[in-house]
Design a protein around this motif. Structure first.
Motif, PDB file in Angstrom:
ATOM      1  N   PRO A  17      54.200  27.971  36.285  1.00 39.95           N
ATOM      2  CA  PRO A  17      53.217  27.885  35.192  1.00 39.95           C
ATOM      3  C   PRO A  17      52.477  29.199  35.017  1.00 39.95           C
ATOM      4  N   TRP A  18      52.173  29.517  33.753  1.00 39.61           N
ATOM      5  CA  TRP A  18      51.423  30.735  33.437  1.00 39.61           C
ATOM      6  C   TRP A  18      50.315  30.385  32.471  1.00 39.61           C
ATOM      7  N   SER A  19      49.245  31.131  32.550  1.00 36.37           N
ATOM      8  CA  SER A  19      48.104  30.883  31.668  1.00 36.37           C
ATOM      9  C   SER A  19      48.186  31.697  30.381  1.00 36.37           C
ATOM     10  N   ARG A  20      48.639  32.906  30.455  1.00 36.09           N
ATOM     11  CA  ARG A  20      48.682  33.739  29.253  1.00 36.09           C
ATOM     12  C   ARG A  20      49.852  34.719  29.384  1.00 36.09           C
ATOM     13  N   ALA A  21      50.307  35.205  28.260  1.00 45.28           N
ATOM     14  CA  ALA A  21      51.411  36.154  28.254  1.00 45.28           C
ATOM     15  C   ALA A  21      50.995  37.451  28.945  1.00 45.28           C
ATOM     16  N   GLY A  22      51.862  37.958  29.814  1.00 48.20           N
ATOM     17  CA  GLY A  22      51.596  39.187  30.524  1.00 48.20           C
ATOM     18  C   GLY A  22      50.925  39.003  31.868  1.00 48.20           C
ATOM     19  N   LEU A  23      50.470  37.782  32.177  1.00 50.17           N
ATOM     20  CA  LEU A  23      49.818  37.562  33.458  1.00 50.17           C
ATOM     21  C   LEU A  23      50.791  37.736  34.613  1.00 50.17           C
ATOM     22  N   GLU A  24      52.081  37.392  34.382  1.00 50.20           N
ATOM     23  CA  GLU A  24      53.053  37.509  35.467  1.00 50.20           C
ATOM     24  C   GLU A  24      53.310  38.958  35.863  1.00 50.20           C
ATOM     25  N   THR A  25      52.979  39.912  34.990  1.00 48.09           N
ATOM     26  CA  THR A  25      53.157  41.323  35.333  1.00 48.09           C
ATOM     27  C   THR A  25      51.918  41.932  35.990  1.00 48.09           C
ATOM     28  N   LEU A  26      50.794  41.225  35.951  1.00 42.40           N
ATOM     29  CA  LEU A  26      49.558  41.738  36.544  1.00 42.40           C
ATOM     30  C   LEU A  26      49.250  41.087  37.889  1.00 42.40           C
ATOM     31  N   LEU A  27      49.610  39.836  38.039  1.00 40.91           N
ATOM     32  CA  LEU A  27      49.309  39.105  39.264  1.00 40.91           C
ATOM     33  C   LEU A  27      50.534  39.108  40.171  1.00 40.91           C
ATOM     34  N   PRO A  28      50.440  39.608  41.415  1.00 43.44           N
ATOM     35  CA  PRO A  28      51.608  39.604  42.312  1.00 43.44           C
ATOM     36  C   PRO A  28      51.951  38.180  42.763  1.00 43.44           C
ATOM     37  N   VAL A  29      53.138  37.733  42.409  1.00 49.05           N
ATOM     38  CA  VAL A  29      53.572  36.368  42.690  1.00 49.05           C
ATOM     39  C   VAL A  29      54.956  36.425  43.305  1.00 49.05           C
ATOM     40  N   ALA A  30      55.222  35.550  44.256  1.00 53.03           N
ATOM     41  CA  ALA A  30      56.534  35.436  44.890  1.00 53.03           C
ATOM     42  C   ALA A  30      56.872  33.963  45.058  1.00 53.03           C
ATOM     43  N   LEU A  61      52.083  42.853  54.202  1.00 49.97           N
ATOM     44  CA  LEU A  61      52.084  44.003  53.299  1.00 49.97           C
ATOM     45  C   LEU A  61      51.103  43.824  52.145  1.00 49.97           C
ATOM     46  N   LEU A  62      50.987  42.592  51.662  1.00 48.36           N
ATOM     47  CA  LEU A  62      50.182  42.339  50.468  1.00 48.36           C
ATOM     48  C   LEU A  62      49.421  41.028  50.666  1.00 48.36           C
ATOM     49  N   PRO A  63      48.224  41.070  51.234  1.00 49.61           N
ATOM     50  CA  PRO A  63      47.486  39.821  51.494  1.00 49.61           C
ATOM     51  C   PRO A  63      47.135  39.044  50.223  1.00 49.61           C
ATOM     52  N   GLN A  64      46.975  39.726  49.081  1.00 53.51           N
ATOM     53  CA  GLN A  64      46.618  39.031  47.843  1.00 53.51           C
ATOM     54  C   GLN A  64      47.830  38.441  47.119  1.00 53.51           C
ATOM     55  N   LEU A  65      48.990  38.460  47.773  1.00 51.55           N
ATOM     56  CA  LEU A  65      50.194  37.911  47.155  1.00 51.55           C
ATOM     57  C   LEU A  65      50.054  36.402  46.975  1.00 51.55           C
ATOM     58  N   VAL A  66      50.366  35.930  45.759  1.00 54.30           N
ATOM     59  CA  VAL A  66      50.354  34.497  45.468  1.00 54.30           C
ATOM     60  C   VAL A  66      51.736  33.935  45.781  1.00 54.30           C
ATOM     61  N   VAL A  67      51.811  33.065  46.761  1.00 49.56           N
ATOM     62  CA  VAL A  67      53.082  32.508  47.223  1.00 49.56           C
ATOM     63  C   VAL A  67      53.229  31.098  46.651  1.00 49.56           C
ATOM     64  N   GLN A  68      54.344  30.862  45.965  1.00 49.29           N
ATOM     65  CA  GLN A  68      54.631  29.563  45.366  1.00 49.29           C
ATOM     66  C   GLN A  68      55.947  29.037  45.914  1.00 49.29           C
ATOM     67  N   PRO A  69      56.015  27.770  46.318  1.00 53.29           N
ATOM     68  CA  PRO A  69      57.293  27.212  46.768  1.00 53.29           C
ATOM     69  C   PRO A  69      58.232  26.990  45.588  1.00 53.29           C
ATOM     70  N   ARG A  70      59.499  27.065  45.854  1.00 47.38           N
ATOM     71  CA  ARG A  70      60.476  26.846  44.793  1.00 47.38           C
ATOM     72  C   ARG A  70      60.466  25.383  44.373  1.00 47.38           C
ATOM     73  N   ASP A  71      60.508  25.165  43.075  1.00 50.23           N
ATOM     74  CA  ASP A  71      60.493  23.814  42.509  1.00 50.23           C
ATOM     75  C   ASP A  71      61.733  23.660  41.633  1.00 50.23           C
ATOM     76  N   GLU A  72      62.768  23.045  42.186  1.00 52.00           N
ATOM     77  CA  GLU A  72      64.025  22.918  41.444  1.00 52.00           C
ATOM     78  C   GLU A  72      63.877  21.976  40.257  1.00 52.00           C
TER      79      GLU A  72
END
Length: 496
Positions: A17-30, A61-72
């Motif tokens: 899920p994303w809140s706004r366009a371009g957020l995925e390029t600003l917030l580090p997510v894995a 390496l990156l403590p502020q990394l947002v970690v999300q489990p895979r949801d098939e």
């Protein structure tokens, strides 16, 4: 046949899920699966995170990394939503685990050729929030191999050219069609086979005996030497799409962007079923505070059935901008409540930018979305001779029970009536005055009605012209107790 493949190389990330366009390029997510990073977005990779790292290493390496489990399940829903949107190009769709296949041979002329159709498919995917890798080939397997292998040239229309392109694809790309077993991989490495062309050059009898018939059949289907039947995508009987937000939304701009990603799927669903939308609903699920906040349900009722996605997006924007949110929103559910059969718009020899009826309907829908249905009314005639009771205002979204056209030969009636009628002065001869002497331009229209409900009206109506050359609708009361059976003059309406 001609197949177009749309591969989602980062499906696990794009399905989040994303809140706004371009957020995925600003917030580090894995995205994580079995304690390993399955995918990382551009912001995370720029800060040193790599796919395949352990979760502990990435967080170190990156403590502020947002970690999300895979949801098939969410990935499958994302692919199905993309397939519904692509149904605007062709009804022949085949779903893959990480993308969609389209058979578009019959649609080329409609969309102006292969290049225009591919650009249209790319635009639809972008509107859905998907970043895809496109490829086209004469066979479905070949198109999927070209899209998933990372090949530089991914567009081929001729079978001979397609075979040369497939020969250059590395052997590891075959996992997209048929995963190789460890034994098959060891045998091919021992034989020095690195590309599909080298695998296809092996003797067919030995290939089937050592590596199995399934591998040989997969190669034949990719090269067009064997039939490749595919199950077509069956759309759901009822349309409902949802979108979850990564961050809670408290303004209309975020909600409008989220709805814009769902509307292409609605357009594809309507085209597959040959329908047009009449009533849509949007359910906003709010974040709970100290007490549970009930869901907000907004309804959009169209005056004319439509499947124009741009128009629907504009109407939802107008509707949301005038709605105050009770609490932040974390999920949206767009549903189609009612639709009618719609075979399309008839063509014209000299097409215009928009028909008069379509423009009027779009204007009414936009006014309703901005002002509300209770403020945009149309007149419905009633069975009463008194002008103030001869019609009533009903929302434009309701269907009139009787036609609004006056009967032939009826006297003129203005659309603007005064409530209540304005008394007028008169001169010594009993003629009406309103900014000067009024000139009566019509014979008297006598009305006597209302005896049955206690609201008796006995009047003589005239069309009158003033010194400003504006036409008025005036009447004179007929009273039994007045001398000459005449009462005062009143201004009851204006002509446009």
């Amino acid at each position: 046949m001609l197949w177009v493949a749309l591969h989602l190389p980062q499906l696990s990330l794009q399905a989040l899920p994303w809140s706004r366009a371009g957020l995925e390029t600003l917030l580090p997510v894995a995205v994580v699966e079995q304690h390993r990073l399955l995918g990382a977005n551009r912001a995370a990779r720029a800060l040193g995170v790599q796919v395949g790292q352990s979760v502990a290493t990435a967080l170190a390496l990156l403590p502020q990394l947002v970690v999300q489990p895979r949801d098939e399940a969410r990935e499958r829903a994302f692919v199905a939503t993309l397939a519904l949107a692509l149904a605007a190009l062709t009804p022949k769709l085949n779903l893959q685990a990480s993308g969609v296949l389209l058979e578009v041979r019959a649609s080329l002329r409609l969309f102006g050729g292969v290049r225009c159709l591919l650009r249209r498919a790319q635009a639809i995917a972008h509107d859905c929030g998907a970043h895809v890798r496109l490829a086209c080939a004469p066979t479905a397997s070949a198109a999927w191999l070209l899209a998933t292998s990372g090949s530089v040239r991914r567009r081929t229309l001729q079978s001979s050219h397609c075979a040369r392109q497939l020969d250059r694809i590395p052997l590891g790309a075959l996992d997209a069609l048929l995963p190789l077993t460890p034994r098959q991989t060891e045998l091919l490495q021992a034989l020095g086979v690195q590309r599909l062309g080298e695998l296809r050059a092996l003797p067919r009898a030995g290939l089937q005996r050592r590596l199995g018939r399934a591998l040989a059949t997969t190669l034949d289907r990719a090269y067009g030497d064997a039939s490749d039947p595919r199950p077509w995508f069956a759309p759901p009987e009822r349309f409902e799409a949802r979108r979850e937000l990564l961050q809670r939304a408290d303004d209309a701009a975020v909600l409008v962007a989220a709805i814009g990603a769902l509307l292409p799927a609605l357009g594809g669903w309507l085209q597959l079923h040959w329908h047009a939308a009449t009533v849509l609903s949007l359910r906003l699920r709010h974040e709970h505070r100290r007490e549970p906040v009930p869901d907000t349900v907004l309804r959009l009722q169209l005056s004319t059935p439509s499947r124009d996605i741009a128009q629907l997006a504009l109407l939802w924007r107008e509707r949301l901008q005038r709605h105050a949110l009770a609490a932040p929103v974390y999920e949206l559910i767009l549903a189609l409540e009612a639709s009618v059969a719609h075979g399309g718009t008839p063509g014209e020899l000299l097409p215009t930018a928009g028909g008069e009826g379509q423009g009027h309907a779009a204007l009414l829908d936009r006014l309703v979305a901005r002002l509300g249905p209770e403020r945009v009314l149309r007149f419905e005639p009633l069975a009463d001779h008194r002008p103030e009771r001869a019609q009533r205002g009903v929302p434009v979204t309701e269907t009139l029970r009787v036609p609004a056209e006056p009967p032939p030969g009826a006297p003129p009636r203005p659309a603007w009536l005064l409530e209540p009628p304005q008394p007028l002065a008169s001169d010594a001869l009993g003629r009406p005055l309103h900014g000067g002497l009024l000139r009566l331009c019509s014979r008297a229209e006598r009305i006597e009605a209302g005896w049955f409900d206690g609201g008796l009206a006995r009047r003589d109506y005239h069309v009158a012209e003033g010194s400003d050359h504006r036409l008025r609708w005036v009447y004179r009361e007929r009273r039994a107790d007045a001398p000459g059976n005449q009462g005062g003059w009143f201004l009851h309406g204006w002509f446009g």
